[in-house]
Motif scaffolding. Structure first.
Motif, mmCIF file in Angstrom:
data_model
loop_
_atom_site.group_PDB
_atom_site.id
_atom_site.type_symbol
_atom_site.label_atom_id
_atom_site.label_comp_id
_atom_site.label_asym_id
_atom_site.label_seq_id
_atom_site.Cartn_x
_atom_site.Cartn_y
_atom_site.Cartn_z
ATOM 1 N N UNK A 274 -86.893 -50.049 6.342
ATOM 2 C CA UNK A 274 -87.326 -49.520 7.633
ATOM 3 C C UNK A 274 -87.273 -48.003 7.729
ATOM 4 N N UNK A 275 -86.464 -47.339 6.916
ATOM 5 C CA UNK A 275 -86.384 -45.878 7.008
ATOM 6 C C UNK A 275 -85.802 -45.309 5.721
ATOM 7 N N UNK A 276 -86.252 -44.103 5.362
ATOM 8 C CA UNK A 276 -85.702 -43.409 4.197
ATOM 9 C C UNK A 276 -84.498 -42.550 4.557
ATOM 10 N N UNK A 277 -84.206 -42.435 5.840
ATOM 11 C CA UNK A 277 -83.039 -41.680 6.304
ATOM 12 C C UNK A 277 -82.155 -42.587 7.134
ATOM 13 N N UNK A 278 -80.910 -42.183 7.281
ATOM 14 C CA UNK A 278 -79.967 -42.990 8.045
ATOM 15 C C UNK A 278 -78.781 -42.125 8.448
ATOM 16 N N UNK A 279 -78.300 -42.348 9.664
ATOM 17 C CA UNK A 279 -77.069 -41.699 10.112
ATOM 18 C C UNK A 279 -75.857 -42.599 9.921
ATOM 19 N N UNK A 280 -76.053 -43.695 9.215
ATOM 20 C CA UNK A 280 -74.977 -44.662 9.005
ATOM 21 C C UNK A 280 -74.203 -44.265 7.751
ATOM 22 N N UNK A 300 -74.895 -60.033 6.946
ATOM 23 C CA UNK A 300 -76.083 -59.228 7.186
ATOM 24 C C UNK A 300 -75.807 -57.945 7.946
ATOM 25 N N UNK A 301 -74.694 -57.858 8.651
ATOM 26 C CA UNK A 301 -74.446 -56.666 9.448
ATOM 27 C C UNK A 301 -72.991 -56.215 9.424
ATOM 28 N N UNK A 302 -72.246 -56.580 8.381
ATOM 29 C CA UNK A 302 -70.845 -56.183 8.327
ATOM 30 C C UNK A 302 -70.498 -55.633 6.946
ATOM 31 N N UNK A 303 -69.654 -54.620 6.977
ATOM 32 C CA UNK A 303 -69.225 -53.932 5.758
ATOM 33 C C UNK A 303 -67.709 -53.915 5.734
ATOM 34 N N UNK A 315 -72.487 -52.657 10.881
ATOM 35 C CA UNK A 315 -73.568 -51.761 10.465
ATOM 36 C C UNK A 315 -74.893 -52.234 11.057
ATOM 37 N N UNK A 316 -74.808 -52.939 12.185
ATOM 38 C CA UNK A 316 -76.016 -53.464 12.825
ATOM 39 C C UNK A 316 -76.915 -52.351 13.335
ATOM 40 N N UNK A 323 -69.472 -48.907 13.069
ATOM 41 C CA UNK A 323 -68.484 -49.114 14.129
ATOM 42 C C UNK A 323 -67.311 -49.906 13.585
ATOM 43 N N UNK A 324 -66.119 -49.333 13.665
ATOM 44 C CA UNK A 324 -64.919 -50.008 13.199
ATOM 45 C C UNK A 324 -64.571 -51.148 14.153
ATOM 46 N N UNK A 325 -64.544 -52.376 13.620
ATOM 47 C CA UNK A 325 -64.243 -53.552 14.425
ATOM 48 C C UNK A 325 -62.779 -53.945 14.336
#
Length: 558
Positions: A274-280, A300-303, A315-316, A323-325
């Motif tokens: 979806x993107x070549x850049x990311x703020x994640x 799919x959305x957790x690291x 990382x959704x 976001x630290x869970x």
């Protein structure tokens, strides 16, 4: 209307419905609740026994698997056949007869010295990094099925480099998505400055991957290291992927063990479709006296970041930092960690439809196991990933929770003294244990799925009771109690012949060694792969009966 009038109205009961609706309605229940229904009355039990669909739901859930959507209507397999095949596979694993299981030999000659190897989606992937002789990468299909689209390529250093003077730091291959990702810096000096890029290509061609948002992924994390004159910092880089996610991690390795300075480690994530850049991204400072860092995807959305504790991130939303869970505390400090996840789930999630022609199910990322090996002390933690999904993140809100070991560890893990090597496939763990005083070894298979524990049919050893593992040189013990079934293979392996092993789905791959070159005894080479297929076993002396549940004591859901 009075109460008496209300009671006189006819009630539409479940069993009064048309028979074809019974299984349809029950199919919406979780697999544990379907089993509970079979203990209510004989009629519900009979509905279950006569329904392949309901039994298939229970079998998938009990083995912690998810069905893969069937996209090719011309290749539709009846549910009854899927159910029998799934039971056959589970039974073959519980027999774990490596002599009776079918195997084939795949002849291939490759160097093993300083070559990173892994198997993914039935392909042998190799990556060799060298400043002197040049880099190269290979991908080779191993006994592909007729419906599979195999890829075979060999890239030399010149064809791997996306731009002139590029220095490649890591290569990641995902055959299920036809993806090769190449992490590089423009020059060796630039590597020390910490500016990196990731190039995305199709495995079966030389162009950009057709689903990629662009050819090159760019970093947003600050990676420049402080200048130190008194010691050298070498950067260890890892490129990993999981479905639509790619992550590049840089952690420092100190060449001078006496230094006390702090340098930056960082991790950059992308949704490469979806993107070549990311703020994640994540970054922090660490010193030689702090713990090493590793990471893995747990859905799919957790690291999950692994250091002196486990930190779980969402990382959704890729437009911001993870976001630290929750922070899961370990019982004691550990060093030199390694995390192992099933390699057959490398493209789980949004890419399930791409695997439909190759498999009918895949392991559930929320209900599988990961292995966490430590060097000091030498232990292997087998951890159920369900613990990383079994909390209310909405209740937590913006504040992460800290969970002590006693609140999560003992019931969700099983700790073993460190074996030689550990391999993971879904909810199954294979460990190598020495035989006698020599260097020969056996394989121990441990199945942590609920149905294996409940319906092993006399195979293997069920371990439900807590076990105490002694922590060497500390005088302490660690008590853990995650249930499993253990089966020990009667086959003995010779390490002078077998130099490496992998597990991918229902296959075990054993690399056979050829004689090393006389001028270089450390130059390990393989000349063939032994592929052991655990899908079916030739020993049919033990059948697989229909499940029988005691009405008074239904199967536990675990």
């Amino acid at each position: 209307m009075d109460q008496a009038g209300t009671d006189m109205k006819p009630k539409l009961e479940f069993l009064a419905l048309a028979e074809e609706l019974h299984s349809y309605i029950l199919s919406f229940l979780p697999w544990q609740d379907i089993l509970r229904c079979t203990s209510v009355c004989r009629a519900l039990r009979q509905i279950y026994v006569l329904s392949s669909e309901l039994q298939y739901i229970v079998e998938l859930g009990g083995q912690r698997l998810l069905p893969v959507p069937i996209t090719d209507l011309g290749n539709h397999t009846p549910v009854s056949q899927c159910l029998q095949l799934l039971r056959d596979k589970a039974h073959a694993w519980l027999q774990f007869n490596l002599h009776a299981s079918s195997f084939q030999t795949f002849f291939i000659q490759e160097h093993f010295h300083e070559v990173r190897t892994y198997i993914a989606d039935g392909h042998f992937c190799l990556w060799y990094e060298s400043e002197h002789s040049g880099n190269w990468a290979k991908i080779i299909p191993i006994l592909p099925s007729p419906s599979q689209q195999p890829v075979e390529r060999h890239w030399f250093s010149g064809s791997l480099c996306p731009v002139p003077n590029a220095y490649i730091v890591d290569v990641y291959m995902d055959p299920a998505q036809n993806l090769i990702a190449i992490a590089y810096a423009v020059s060796r000096n630039m590597l020390q400055e910490g500016r990196f890029y990731v190039d995305l290509r199709a495995l079966d061609g030389d162009g950009i991957h057709p689903q990629a948002a662009g050819q090159t992924l760019l970093l947003s994390v600050l990676t420049a290291q402080d200048s130190h004159d008194s010691f050298t910092v070498t950067e260890n880089l890892k490129l990993k992927g999981f479905g639509r996610y790619l992550a590049l991690q840089c952690s420092p390795m100190f060449d001078d063990p006496t230094n006390t300075s702090r340098v930056i480690w960082w991790l950059q994530l992308w949704d490469w479709q979806h993107s070549t850049t990311s703020n994640c991204n994540l970054s922090d400072a660490m010193s030689h006296f702090e713990f090493s860092i590793d990471f893995c995807f747990v859905g799919n959305n957790r690291l999950l970041m692994l250091s002196d504790n486990f930190k779980l991130y969402s990382i959704e939303d890729m437009s911001r930092k993870p976001q630290l869970l929750a922070c899961y505390l370990l019982p004691f400090p550990v060093e030199h960690k390694k995390c192992s996840l099933p390699i057959d789930d490398i493209a789980h999630g949004s890419q399930l439809h791409m695997r439909a022609q190759q498999t009918m199910w895949t392991s559930d990322p929320g209900h599988r196991v990961l292995c966490y090996a430590t060097l000091l002390p030498r232990l292997v933690f087998v951890i159920s990933t369900s613990i990383f999904f079994d909390f209310d993140s909405e209740r937590v809100g913006e504040k992460a929770v800290t969970i002590p070991w006693q609140n999560w560890g003992p019931t969700n893990t099983r700790v073993f003294p460190d074996s030689w090597k550990v391999y993971v496939s879904g909810n199954r763990v294979l460990q190598i244990f020495p035989v006698g005083i020599g260097s020969r070894y056996r394989l121990h298979m441990m199945d942590f799925s609920p149905l294996a524990v409940e319906r092993r049919q006399g195979l293997g050893r069920v371990v439900r009771e807590p076990s105490e593992t002694e922590i060497r040189d500390s005088g302490k013990t660690l008590t853990t109690s995650l249930p499993y079934v253990e089966v020990v293979s009667d086959r003995v392996f010779d390490p002078m012949e077998s130099i490496e092993m992998w597990v991918d789905g229902d296959r075990i791959y054993v690399a056979k060694m050829m004689d090393p070159a006389d001028d270089d005894p450390e130059d390990l080479r393989m000349d063939r792969l032994e592929v052991i297929e655990m899908s079916t076993c030739r020993d049919r002396s033990i059948g697989i009966p229909e499940p029988v549940f005691d009405q008074a004591t239904p199967i536990e859901s675990s």
